[in-house]
Design a protein around this motif. Sequence first.
Motif, PDB file in Angstrom:
ATOM      1  N   GLU A  29       0.825  -1.203   0.000  1.00 27.76           N
ATOM      2  CA  GLU A  29       0.000   0.000   0.000  1.00 27.76           C
ATOM      3  C   GLU A  29       0.864   1.262   0.000  1.00 27.76           C
ATOM      4  O   GLU A  29       0.413   2.348  -0.351  1.00 27.76           O
ATOM      5  N   VAL A  30       2.085   1.125   0.454  1.00 29.22           N
ATOM      6  CA  VAL A  30       2.996   2.271   0.503  1.00 29.22           C
ATOM      7  C   VAL A  30       3.907   2.294  -0.713  1.00 29.22           C
ATOM      8  O   VAL A  30       4.073   3.313  -1.375  1.00 29.22           O
ATOM      9  N   SER A  31       4.485   1.176  -0.991  1.00 34.26           N
ATOM     10  CA  SER A  31       5.440   1.111  -2.093  1.00 34.26           C
ATOM     11  C   SER A  31       5.243  -0.203  -2.829  1.00 34.26           C
ATOM     12  O   SER A  31       5.563  -1.260  -2.297  1.00 34.26           O
ATOM     13  N   PRO A  32       4.703  -0.142  -4.036  1.00 37.34           N
ATOM     14  CA  PRO A  32       4.469  -1.393  -4.759  1.00 37.34           C
ATOM     15  C   PRO A  32       5.787  -2.086  -5.095  1.00 37.34           C
ATOM     16  O   PRO A  32       6.728  -1.443  -5.551  1.00 37.34           O
ATOM     17  N   ASN A  33       5.837  -3.362  -4.809  1.00 37.42           N
ATOM     18  CA  ASN A  33       7.042  -4.120  -5.144  1.00 37.42           C
ATOM     19  C   ASN A  33       7.001  -4.454  -6.632  1.00 37.42           C
ATOM     20  O   ASN A  33       6.681  -5.572  -7.034  1.00 37.42           O
ATOM     21  N   ALA A  34       7.284  -3.452  -7.412  1.00 32.82           N
ATOM     22  CA  ALA A  34       7.147  -3.600  -8.856  1.00 32.82           C
ATOM     23  C   ALA A  34       8.259  -2.833  -9.547  1.00 32.82           C
ATOM     24  O   ALA A  34       8.885  -1.935  -8.968  1.00 32.82           O
ATOM     25  N   ILE A  35       8.485  -3.227 -10.768  1.00 32.08           N
ATOM     26  CA  ILE A  35       9.513  -2.549 -11.548  1.00 32.08           C
ATOM     27  C   ILE A  35       9.061  -2.542 -13.009  1.00 32.08           C
ATOM     28  O   ILE A  35       8.381  -3.470 -13.464  1.00 32.08           O
ATOM     29  N   GLY A  36       9.408  -1.485 -13.703  1.00 33.69           N
ATOM     30  CA  GLY A  36       9.090  -1.411 -15.118  1.00 33.69           C
ATOM     31  C   GLY A  36      10.344  -1.663 -15.943  1.00 33.69           C
ATOM     32  O   GLY A  36      11.468  -1.536 -15.453  1.00 33.69           O
TER      33      GLY A  36
END
Lengths: 378, 428
Positions: free
Chosen positions: B379-386
């Motif tokens: 909810e704070v920092s999506p564990n995602a990368i582009g």
Amino acid sequence: MTRSISAGLAFGLAATLASVASGQAALSTQGFGFPTGQLSSRAWGTGGSIAEIDPLSPVNPATISMIGTRLINFQIEPEYRSVSSSGGIDRTTTARYPVVFGAIPIKSWVLGLGASTLLDRTSTTIFPSTEPINSSERVETTNRERVDGAMDDVRIAGAWIPTNWLRVGIGVHGIVGHNLIATTQSFTDSSQFATFTEERLFGFTGFAASAGVELVSKLFMGGVSYRQGGNVQMSSNDTVITKSKVPNHFGASLAYTGITNSSIAVRVAHDNWSALGPLGGPGFTAVNGWDSSVGADMAGPRMLGRTVFLRGGFRYRTLPFQADSNTVTEKSFTAGFGTTFANQRALADVALIHAIRTADVPVTERAWTISIGLSIRP
Amino acid sequence: MKGESVLNRKFALTMVALLTVAIAACSEQLDAGKSCPLLCPEQEINLVDTVLDAVASDTTVLGIPPIGSETFLMLSSHGDTVQTRAIIRFDTLQGNFTAGNGADSLISHIDTAQIVLPIDKPDSLHRPKVPITIEAYNVDTTASDTAVAALAPLFRPSRLLGAKTFAPESLLDTLRIPISTDSVKDRITNGTHLRVGLRLVSAQGYDVRIGTSLNGNPGTLRLKVSTDTAVHPLVIQPLSNTPPNVPFIAGPLRDYTIVLQGNTTTPASRLAVGGLPSRRTLFRFNIPPRIVDSTTIVRATLILTQLPNRGVNPRDSVWVFPVAILASPVVNDAGTVLRFVSGGGFLGLDSLRLAPGDSGQRAFQIVGLVRTWHNTTEEVSPNAIGMLSGSEAQLPAEIDFFSMEAPAAVRPKLRITYVPQVNIGLPK
């Protein structure tokens, strides 16, 4: 200066006490650090031999009875150290502020409040290593371990003179301070790896009590003191990590005062540093140590209208923390001078100390220390 | 007494000077370590290495960046593999000019009309082997004029405004395409807009990169409206007024690229960046909290297996960048998420230069970003990368990787090297 301001100044200075030393890559700063000795600059000039009869050295509470007026004392001690080993020579410069002290006479008592450094651990050690990551990969790293802080002894002491030949004093000690440990591991291949950094703050809380006497005759002056250690604990983030006892301390000085304004003294002291063993990690040990010294404080020539005291001494002691399981000893040759100025409202002492520290390891440590003490009667 | 006072002052000054020197000498130099390892602290930092199937989802989204957001207009012609067109809108054409005598005059005559195109000058390796032609068409229409279906039929001979053929060595930094002065005059007279579509014609596949309004160097319309040499030519900048009253959409549409022919799908077993239409890939991770929250990660490597794409310019390498996601965690749509990303190199994210035709395992270092997920929630920092191409929407190069749908050996993986919790500081 009022009493409260004096006390406040002493507390404030105590809080800023003790920044020190080279890394643990030195014989003198193993374990919880280097015991500065709790000696005044004047006592340092005599090798520490007059410590038990010196009012500015915070070891024997009875000695402050000699202070007849309000007094503030501050001391700085830069040390220039070289550690020689097969890997080369490390040269470090260390700033120390090991003693701050204030005293005030109240009726027949003299009360003193001061802080001194018990063990200084401030150090920075940098060394390379090769770390395995898995069965096929190893990585080159540079490790940096910086330790800031010290274990300090804050003492409230009271002394009085029951008879001409006897001075008596007692002290209550708070053992306080902190060690801030910052470990950094940086990687040669910074394109893949990010630096590892970890910090941990240890706080010390403990107490002790001390008592001392000083005996005075025409030809001799002697002082004996004893500090009984209470509990001391080390905590991190409000969690007690370890507990142990504050080391007991015994010291005795005997001085010949048959020469006007001069003294020739010997001192022997013992600290049971091993009490601190449980404060470290598993397997950590500290060793009890004797501290012996001989020296003289002689009235020298009059210069600029004042008497200059000339001092010299020799000291031999065992340091509390072993290096590679070998006990470290220290020999010190000292010289110094002191005099008053500003219409005798200020007293300055300067000592030069050359210490040689050795252990049964292929490392030798030498240090030059300049101790400068300034006492002011406000 | 006076002499003694002077001496006292001198002595006091001497002591102060001595004290000052001593304090000045107290600047510490603590670094030591030559006696290591004999006297050094025991090394307690152990590195643990693990490869995780930590990619929770991966998806490739086409059409990013959206039209109008290109930093270059890509004019490509690769037979029936890739065909693009560039559109430049001149929605306001001024009807007057400053005559040689300084007076304001209506435009009654146009001597010359040119589309001036600043281009990315090709290096010697990327010059065309044969002459190329750039054709300019009138693509003004009442239909939805950003839709390929509406625009593509407009590139027909009846709408040709002009064309020019360039020899390979003449491709420097600016191309000038003459267009019909009558057509321009007609629009000025009638107060309508001029929308120009550009087409590249070449016997061999070639790409021309044209500056855009976004990068501050757009194609312009240059009009010489008088034979008087004292009259400066008019230089008309691109401007878009449609859709009306929606400036944040209309503005970027001053110049944009449309893809008539390209690789318009990416199979589920593949991930891709770049290409035509341009695409980006989104990875979402699920790293065990015992690692991301309770240890210090010193290396995080996104391991992808590239598979060859031998479509267009397979040997022409492009930079591929992992980028941080800046969109709020409440945004779930991958296409939207991938529009809000950091620049390349942010947080030390490492890039690789890859050729579309190559294959093999590729390692992207992303430790700087993974560390920001320490003790945070989705909810704070999506564990995602582009992941995107540094030449997206500028070159047709498409880099393909195997996705989670592929066989296990070639799926995306996350390799993490970490330091478990250490108990530093206690003397031993």
